[in-house]
Write a protein that holds these residues in place. Structure first.
Motif, short mmCIF file in Angstrom:
data_model
loop_
_atom_site.label_atom_id
_atom_site.label_comp_id
_atom_site.label_asym_id
_atom_site.label_seq_id
_atom_site.Cartn_x
_atom_site.Cartn_y
_atom_site.Cartn_z
N ARG A 1 0.65 -1.31 0.00
CA ARG A 1 0.17 0.08 -0.03
C ARG A 1 0.93 1.27 0.09
NH1 ARG A 1 -1.62 3.82 3.37
NH2 ARG A 1 -0.52 2.91 5.32
N GLN B 1 1.22 4.00 -3.09
CA GLN B 1 1.01 5.43 -2.63
C GLN B 1 2.15 6.23 -3.21
OE1 GLN B 1 0.34 5.93 1.55
NE2 GLN B 1 -1.71 5.88 1.48
N GLN B 2 3.25 5.82 -3.20
CA GLN B 2 4.55 6.39 -3.80
C GLN B 2 4.47 6.54 -5.22
OE1 GLN B 2 8.21 4.52 -2.75
NE2 GLN B 2 9.25 6.31 -3.03
N GLU C 1 1.82 6.35 -7.11
CA GLU C 1 0.80 7.33 -7.39
C GLU C 1 1.17 8.60 -7.43
OE1 GLU C 1 -3.33 8.46 -5.27
OE2 GLU C 1 -3.16 6.29 -5.71
#
Length: 101
Positions: free
Chosen positions: A49, A53-54, A56
């Protein structure tokens, strides 16, 4: 009937009733094993996750701005602008990391 025989029969029944609780398909040992697997999978999921996020954020910065593209080109491909001078600083090796001959 012999009281000793009744005690042995009851003990045998107790053991037979305890078997599924401890060693059966949904027994305590299996539940503990599954809980351990679940905890490990939660750790893997959390790491993935954070990675997502990184990535994204990287995608967002690459699609929204020129600075991110320029930074990526400089860092990943060593590109420089016209008229710029490239200076590379090299850290001296520590004594314990000295190359062996």
């Amino acid at each position: 009937m012999n009281p000793r025989l009744i005690s042995l029969v009851l003990l045998g029944l107790l053991i037979l009733l305890q078997y599924p609780l401890w060693l059966g398909k949904g027994g305590i040992l299996r539940v503990n094993e599954l809980e351990d697997q679940l905890a490990q999978q939660k750790q893997v999921n959390e790491a993935l996750r954070l990675r997502n996020q990184q990535l994204e954020g990287d995608v967002r910065s690459l699609t929204e701005g020129v600075e991110a593209i320029e930074e990526r080109a400089r860092n990943d491909f060593g590109m420089i602008k016209q008229g710029e001078v490239f200076i590379q600083l090299i850290e001296p090796q520590a004594a314990d990391q000295a190359p062996t001959q």
